[in-house]
Scaffold this motif. Structure first.
Motif, PDB file in Angstrom:
ATOM      1  N   HIS A 273      -3.212  -0.932   7.372  1.00 16.48           N
ATOM      2  CA  HIS A 273      -4.531  -1.187   7.955  1.00 16.48           C
ATOM      3  C   HIS A 273      -5.461   0.001   7.713  1.00 16.48           C
ATOM      4  O   HIS A 273      -6.603  -0.172   7.274  1.00 16.48           O
ATOM      5  CB  HIS A 273      -4.363  -1.450   9.455  1.00 16.48           C
ATOM      6  N   LEU A 274      -4.943   1.184   7.963  1.00 13.68           N
ATOM      7  CA  LEU A 274      -5.785   2.369   7.790  1.00 13.68           C
ATOM      8  C   LEU A 274      -6.133   2.574   6.314  1.00 13.68           C
ATOM      9  O   LEU A 274      -7.272   2.913   5.974  1.00 13.68           O
ATOM     10  CB  LEU A 274      -5.082   3.605   8.367  1.00 13.68           C
ATOM     11  N   ALA A 275      -5.162   2.346   5.427  1.00 12.70           N
ATOM     12  CA  ALA A 275      -5.430   2.509   3.993  1.00 12.70           C
ATOM     13  C   ALA A 275      -6.415   1.456   3.494  1.00 12.70           C
ATOM     14  O   ALA A 275      -7.201   1.708   2.572  1.00 12.70           O
ATOM     15  CB  ALA A 275      -4.124   2.420   3.202  1.00 12.70           C
ATOM     16  N   ALA A 276      -6.381   0.274   4.102  1.00  6.10           N
ATOM     17  CA  ALA A 276      -7.272  -0.803   3.665  1.00  6.10           C
ATOM     18  C   ALA A 276      -8.680  -0.640   4.212  1.00  6.10           C
ATOM     19  O   ALA A 276      -9.641  -1.190   3.653  1.00  6.10           O
ATOM     20  CB  ALA A 276      -6.704  -2.162   4.098  1.00  6.10           C
ATOM     21  N   THR A 277      -8.827   0.110   5.306  1.00  8.85           N
ATOM     22  CA  THR A 277     -10.146   0.209   5.943  1.00  8.85           C
ATOM     23  C   THR A 277     -10.815   1.570   5.723  1.00  8.85           C
ATOM     24  O   THR A 277     -12.001   1.712   5.977  1.00  8.85           O
ATOM     25  CB  THR A 277     -10.039  -0.061   7.465  1.00  8.85           C
ATOM     26  N   THR A 278     -10.061   2.564   5.269  1.00  7.73           N
ATOM     27  CA  THR A 278     -10.659   3.871   4.971  1.00  7.73           C
ATOM     28  C   THR A 278     -11.225   3.835   3.556  1.00  7.73           C
ATOM     29  O   THR A 278     -10.530   3.433   2.624  1.00  7.73           O
ATOM     30  CB  THR A 278      -9.598   4.983   5.068  1.00  7.73           C
TER      31      THR A 278
END
Lengths: 386, 403
Positions: free
Chosen positions: B263-268
């Motif tokens: 999630h973090l890699a997809a949204t950062t």
């Protein structure tokens, strides 16, 4: 879900283990490696009698009721004894490709012949720049004078010196990596225009590069049918390679254990040194995780296509990496003696080295895994909480 | 070998998922997304929610308030709890002292303590380590001297996790100083409100308070708080590790963390594109996921193995070593996936404790991101607690390899 062997699986595992103990001790294996054929035709006949070639096929497919689990049991045993006979070439790559063809009388006959083991068959599919991509086929097929003629080159064909028949992939249409337009052909080992350049790999297995110059072939399947057969062969080959690496690394681990208990330095046996104990613990961890990885791959082989591809890719990455780690450390912990050609332990490393490269190396399979593993925001139902 | 999945397991997973979706309060789920150390008030509410369904401690024996679920179902339950961002509960109570009470305590002790744990009314701290007894736990010196109907306890425990919020502590104490180290140890339950007990906070490198040291100065403990037999405490503590052989692999939590990492890699964003599209970082995630798959299937092998199978003896150590490594690694990647803000101290303003709450924090608002940097710091403990990984390697070398 059951991780234990069934009765049939236990019997198969026992028969491999017995063969290894009775007929494939290290001295015999070393002699075979130096023989002109590079393996024993007598052993080959024994394997046919034992039913090993059909162990990875269901009865409906013409085998003896196994599946990938049967293949895995065989090859884990082969990894332990460092078997030289081209069983993967014949009974996995070629036979699983045949079994993956659309059902007809010709397929039934060929499967039956392969299960009997005569002649040795090999799948000639890989090409120099393919690096594990199944759809990479540059060899061309065209019709001339009422026959199919194949022209191109194949690289590092397992069983390529022993084979009396080849299954050859060749392109009917499209560009070199198109998934469509591939044909699968049966080619006689003595066919005109076929040149074999035989050589030996570091693990003493004999292979060949093939040059095809207008070689006549019998078209067995084309388009999606041919791709499906090649994919099936590759998948079963990956499972077999993973199982063989597992057997090899496990055997290397325990041979190293035995050596540490006897070798003395600084006035005591090597097992008393914590640096070596911890390295061995790390090796055991990798072996156990590899076994788990193999199980998840076998479990996924009956599942949906995407999950199966992802699981096999993950297994090839993990088990190749673990196998290299374990077997090179097996050499390391033996010290100088581990470097000798005479001792078995270095040969585990060499076999794993080859298996890690066959059917797509770890880089290729990591790439495949990533293609099947999206990186996405949290699923909606989790986002909706709180 | 037969890997056909059991369809009943999938139905069970849906049952747990639906229950949590319907019953988990939104504020608690939000705290759980941050995955900081849980607040006692949150745990109390979750335990009451679970207890109403009989799900507070599924792995306990059914007659003690647990369930008769299969090992696989108990694992699915934990997976769904973590996936739904339920905050980590009082593991000291549920996973450590609870099972010991279930198996070795007398009826009066069971009736007194177990219902309180199941309902989230009684919180526990753990008293294993001492300043001079870490990896070498059997050398512990905290003493319990019998005087009439009481033990008089003297000594010091350290890393008494969560003692700051606990009502009771269980402690390994030396009752026979003359016996061999492992033989003279007893398992004692101690009310933290007893005179002579002092709990002092130890702030950890994540600037959160869960570690403590606990001092015992002539603390009077009624003899009825001895579990089982005197001098058998070491045996009970070892048994404790076998109850939950697979838990140190932390697979349910790691799988939750992988979802969060992605999630973090997809949204950062990185130079106009999601970080997930940057091959070097995507490769790190893939390599981690492959390792998690191997560990998860190792756990499944244990769950499907029959009790008494000799191959299980060392497997707990294998799972602990790799599980704790991945537990730490995944938290590192999550913080890295936040980019620049992954290096910031981000106090959890709704969390139970912050060492320096007065300082400013960057404007990180996604609850999946808030706790990530602190967690990456705290997870360095994973390869130490529960038996340091170096000790686990000793166990593997001796116990499995016979070196």
């Amino acid at each position: 879900m059951d991780f234990n062997h069934t009765e049939e699986q236990t019997a198969l595992a026992d028969s491999v283990a017995r063969f290894g103990e009775r007929d494939y001790d290290w001295d015999s294996r070393r002699k075979l490696a130096r023989s002109p054929e590079g393996y024993s035709p007598a052993n080959w006949a024994t394997f046919a009698e034992l039913g090993w070639f059909g162990a990875g096929l269901s009865e409906e497919e013409g085998g003896f009721g196994g599946g990938p689990e049967g293949t895995a049991i065989l090859f884990e045993g082969f990894g332990r004894m460092l078997l030289l006979e081209p069983v993967m070439a014949h009974a996995v790559l070629a036979l699983q490709a045949l079994a993956g063809l659309p059902g007809n009388e010709r397929r039934t006959d060929l499967v039956e012949q392969a299960v009997m083991g005569d002649p040795v068959m090999a799948l000639a599919h890989d090409e120099a720049e393919g690096w594990g991509l199944v759809s990479w086929v540059g060899t061309r097929a065209g019709q001339a004078g009422g026959a199919w003629r194949l022209t191109g080159g194949k690289i590092r064909v397992p069983g390529g010196q022993a084979a009396g028949q080849f299954l050859v992939s060749a392109r009917l249409s499209g560009s070199i990596d198109d998934t469509d337009g591939i044909g699968l052909f049966l080619v006689d080992g003595e066919a005109a225009g076929l040149t074999r350049k035989g050589y030996r790999m570091v693990d003493n297995h004999l292979v060949a590069d093939l040059a095809l110059d207008g070689v006549e072939g019998e078209l067995l399947a084309q388009g999606p049918d041919a791709l499906a057969a090649l994919t099936r062969a590759t998948h079963h080959g990956i499972a077999a390679a993973c199982a063989e690496m597992l057997g090899a690394m496990d055997a290397a681990l325990w041979q190293t254990r035995d050596y540490l208990l006897t070798r003395k330095q600084f006035g005591t046996t090597l097992n008393n040194f914590q640096a070596l104990q911890h390295r061995m613990a790390d090796m055991l961890i990798e072996v156990e995780l590899s076994r788990s990885m193999l199980f998840q791959a076998l479990a996924a082989m009956a599942g949906p296509e995407g999950e199966r591809d992802r699981a096999l890719a993950a297994a090839k990455v993990a088990i190749s990496n673990s196998g290299i780690f374990v077997t090179r450390n097996a050499i390391q912990l033996h010290g100088g003696i581990g470097m000798t050609e005479e001792l078995m332990v270095g040969h585990f490393y060499k076999r794993v080295w080859v298996l890690a490269s066959l059917l797509g190396n770890a880089d290729h399979h990591l790439d495949q895994f990533m293609d099947h593993t999206p990186i996405e925001p949290v699923p909606a139902d989790i986002a909706a909480l709180g | 070998m037969d890997f056909t999945p059991n369809p009943a397991d999938e139905a069970f997973r849906q049952e747990v998922r639906s229950f949590l979706q319907a019953n988990l309060p939104a504020d608690i789920a939000r705290h759980g997304k941050r995955d900081s150390h849980s607040a006692r008030a949150d745990i109390e509410r979750v335990m009451k929610m679970l207890n109403s369904r009989g799900w507070s401690a599924p792995h306990w024996p059914k007659e003690n308030g647990g369930t008769d679920w299969s090992p696989r179902q108990k694992f699915i339950y934990l997976e769904e709890m973590r996936r739904a961002r339920v905050p980590v509960l009082d593991r000291t109570a549920i996973d450590l002292v609870g099972p010991v009470i279930c198996h070795f305590a007398n009826d009066a002790q069971k009736q007194h303590f177990l219902p309180q744990i199941l309902n989230g009314d009684c919180f526990w701290g753990q008293g294993f380590s001492e300043p001079n007894s870490g990896s070498d736990l059997a050398s512990l010196t905290t003493s319990a001297r019998r005087e009439g109907d009481h033990y008089i306890v003297n000594g010091q425990k350290i890393w008494t996790s969560e003692a700051q919020r606990a009502d009771w502590i269980f402690a390994l104490v030396r009752t026979d100083p003359a016996a061999k180290p492992q033989r003279g140890i007893s398992f004692l339950l101690i009310d933290l409100r007893s005179p002579g007990v002092e709990v002092r906070p130890i702030w950890s490198i994540d600037e959160v308070l869960t570690l403590n040291e606990t001092f015992f100065d002539n603390v009077k403990v009624p003899v009825e708080n001895l579990v089982g037999e005197e001098n058998m405490g070491w045996t009970y503590a070892k048994k404790l590790l076998q109850f939950e052989r697979t838990s140190s692999a932390e697979i349910p939590h790691i799988k939750r963390d992988v979802i969060q990492l992605k999630h973090l890699a997809a949204t950062t964003m990185r130079r106009g594109r999601p970080l997930a599209e940057y091959p070097p970082f995507a490769k790190r995630i893939a390599e981690l996921e492959i390792k998690v798959m191997a560990l998860e299937w190792s756990v499944l092998r244990v769950l499907h193995a029959e009790e008494g199978d000799p191959s299980l003896n060392a497997v707990a150590s294998v799972l602990k070593v790799r599980g704790s490594e991945l537990f730490s690694d995944v938290s590192d990647l999550a913080a890295m996936a936040m980019g620049a803000h992954g290096t910031a101290v981000i106090p959890d303003t709704e969390g139970p404790h912050n060492m320096r709450p007065e300082l400013d924090a960057p404007p990180v608002t996604d609850p999946e991101a808030v706790g990530a940097p602190q967690r990456a710091m705290f997870r360095k403990a994973a390869t130490i607690y529960g038996g340091a990984n170096e000790v686990q390697r000793n166990i593997i070398a001796k116990g499995v390899l016979g070196l």
